[in-house]
Write a protein that holds these residues in place. Sequence first.
Motif, PDB file in Angstrom:
ATOM      1  N   ASP A   2       0.837  -1.185   0.000  1.00 18.47           N
ATOM      2  CA  ASP A   2       0.000   0.000   0.000  1.00 18.47           C
ATOM      3  C   ASP A   2       0.886   1.254   0.000  1.00 18.47           C
ATOM      4  OD1 ASP A   2      -2.972   0.981   0.773  1.00 18.47           O
ATOM      5  OD2 ASP A   2      -1.455   2.223   1.750  1.00 18.47           O
ATOM      6  N   VAL A   3       0.668   2.136  -0.967  1.00 12.11           N
ATOM      7  CA  VAL A   3       1.509   3.322  -1.107  1.00 12.11           C
ATOM      8  C   VAL A   3       1.390   4.224   0.113  1.00 12.11           C
ATOM      9  CG1 VAL A   3       1.873   5.431  -2.446  1.00 12.11           C
ATOM     10  CG2 VAL A   3       1.512   3.258  -3.616  1.00 12.11           C
ATOM     11  N   GLN A   4       0.178   4.362   0.626  1.00 15.11           N
ATOM     12  CA  GLN A   4      -0.005   5.228   1.786  1.00 15.11           C
ATOM     13  C   GLN A   4       0.817   4.721   2.973  1.00 15.11           C
ATOM     14  OE1 GLN A   4      -3.840   5.193   3.782  1.00 15.11           O
ATOM     15  NE2 GLN A   4      -3.757   7.425   4.065  1.00 15.11           N
ATOM     16  N   LEU A   6       3.550   2.981   2.804  1.00 14.64           N
ATOM     17  CA  LEU A   6       4.961   3.264   2.517  1.00 14.64           C
ATOM     18  C   LEU A   6       5.314   4.695   2.898  1.00 14.64           C
ATOM     19  CD1 LEU A   6       5.508   1.553  -0.947  1.00 14.64           C
ATOM     20  CD2 LEU A   6       6.587   0.924   1.221  1.00 14.64           C
ATOM     21  N   LEU A   7       4.423   5.635   2.605  1.00 12.14           N
ATOM     22  CA  LEU A   7       4.697   7.029   2.927  1.00 12.14           C
ATOM     23  C   LEU A   7       4.635   7.271   4.438  1.00 12.14           C
ATOM     24  CD1 LEU A   7       2.759   8.808   0.034  1.00 12.14           C
ATOM     25  CD2 LEU A   7       5.206   8.265   0.195  1.00 12.14           C
ATOM     26  N   ARG A  10       7.878   6.050   5.697  1.00 15.55           N
ATOM     27  CA  ARG A  10       8.913   7.040   5.363  1.00 15.55           C
ATOM     28  C   ARG A  10       8.925   8.168   6.393  1.00 15.55           C
ATOM     29  NH1 ARG A  10       8.891  11.739   2.093  1.00 15.55           N
ATOM     30  NH2 ARG A  10      10.943  12.179   1.138  1.00 15.55           N
ATOM     31  N   HIS A  67      13.185   2.853  -1.577  1.00 14.65           N
ATOM     32  CA  HIS A  67      12.066   2.792  -2.526  1.00 14.65           C
ATOM     33  C   HIS A  67      10.959   3.768  -2.142  1.00 14.65           C
ATOM     34  CE1 HIS A  67      13.686  -0.635  -4.699  1.00 14.65           C
ATOM     35  NE2 HIS A  67      13.978  -1.205  -3.530  1.00 14.65           N
ATOM     36  N   ALA A  68      10.728   3.911  -0.835  1.00 13.43           N
ATOM     37  CA  ALA A  68       9.700   4.858  -0.392  1.00 13.43           C
ATOM     38  C   ALA A  68      10.083   6.287  -0.765  1.00 13.43           C
ATOM     39  CB  ALA A  68       9.503   4.744   1.116  1.00 13.43           C
ATOM     40  N   ILE A  71       9.367   6.675  -4.444  1.00 12.74           N
ATOM     41  CA  ILE A  71       7.923   6.792  -4.688  1.00 12.74           C
ATOM     42  C   ILE A  71       7.431   8.182  -4.301  1.00 12.74           C
ATOM     43  CG2 ILE A  71       5.666   5.997  -3.878  1.00 12.74           C
ATOM     44  CD1 ILE A  71       6.936   3.169  -3.718  1.00 12.74           C
ATOM     45  N   MET A  75       5.641  10.842  -6.779  1.00  9.60           N
ATOM     46  CA  MET A  75       4.316  11.369  -6.477  1.00  9.60           C
ATOM     47  C   MET A  75       4.329  12.890  -6.426  1.00  9.60           C
ATOM     48  SD  MET A  75       2.740   8.675  -3.715  1.00  9.60           S
ATOM     49  CE  MET A  75       1.169   9.526  -3.697  1.00  9.60           C
TER      50      MET A  75
END
Length: 319
Positions: A2-4, A6-7, A10, A67-68, A71, A75
């Motif tokens: 899930d991208v969220q 990952l952020l 981060r 990677h985060a 990304i 974004m």
Amino acid sequence: MDVQRLLIFREIARTKSIGGAARSLGWTQPAVSQHLRHLERQAGTPLVLRRPRGVQLTEAGQALLRHADAIAARMQAATEELEALVHLRAGTVRLAAFPSAGATLVPAAMSLLAQRHPHLDVRLREAEPPQALGLLAVGDVDIALTFTHAGERPVDTDEIERIPIGEDPLRLVLPRSHPCAQPSAIPLDLRELAQDKWTGGCERCTDHLRQACEAAGFTPDIRHGTDDYVLTQALIARGLAVGLLPQLALDAARDPGVAVRPAAGVRPRVVYLLHHREADQIPAVRSAVQALADIAARASQGDHGGSSPATVPGINLVG
């Protein structure tokens, strides 16, 4: 993954604590902890080691952070690019237009659009209406500038929005030596030219010429056929034919050897802007449509804005 999450991870790495990430994000600490646990289950390994004064990234966490970061950078770039398109600091509009409009309306509209939104990239293709509609249908252009003759039914589809922006009067064009060439605002009856040789235009324009003459009571002797309005006028100027040309073509280029008279009983052709129905939600397309409509309106009011007639033609506004 899930991208969220990952952020969120981060932000934990950046602040070096779950509490710091929660404060930065405006979330509760339990919510941030829950997202971290979900991400670690997805990763199949711990990403941080909990310490009394915060967290320390594991080797897996350090690898994932790289990677985060990538990304997050992509974004941010996507956000900036979309904002530029929305606020017209960037964008491309592809336009197809029939030749006489391409030589008159379109350059004026492109100039106006450049003043309003200097970073837009407008690309023009010349195409007669059937070809322009085909380019629009397959997505090769965003806007098509077309026309229909009086009595000709436009091709309507559920996907295409059709906006009438002006009427383009048709004029009789004669050699200056012709008996009917004397200057006059009185429309000339086509029957006065029943014995003359004629030059036609594109296939649709020639069909319209033939229909107009037959409605007047005669069949025209069409000796020449060209959709080049410069060549058409050259033939007429040398006494080889008479013709029926739209005002836009005469605004684009006027041979000094021809005389122009209004044509009695000949209705103007209607100029249309076409685009896909959902395209008016695209800022660049919407702005280009507005610029073309504004130029047509300005032309119909005789406001040339300091431009020559070849830049802003004298057409009649529709609507």
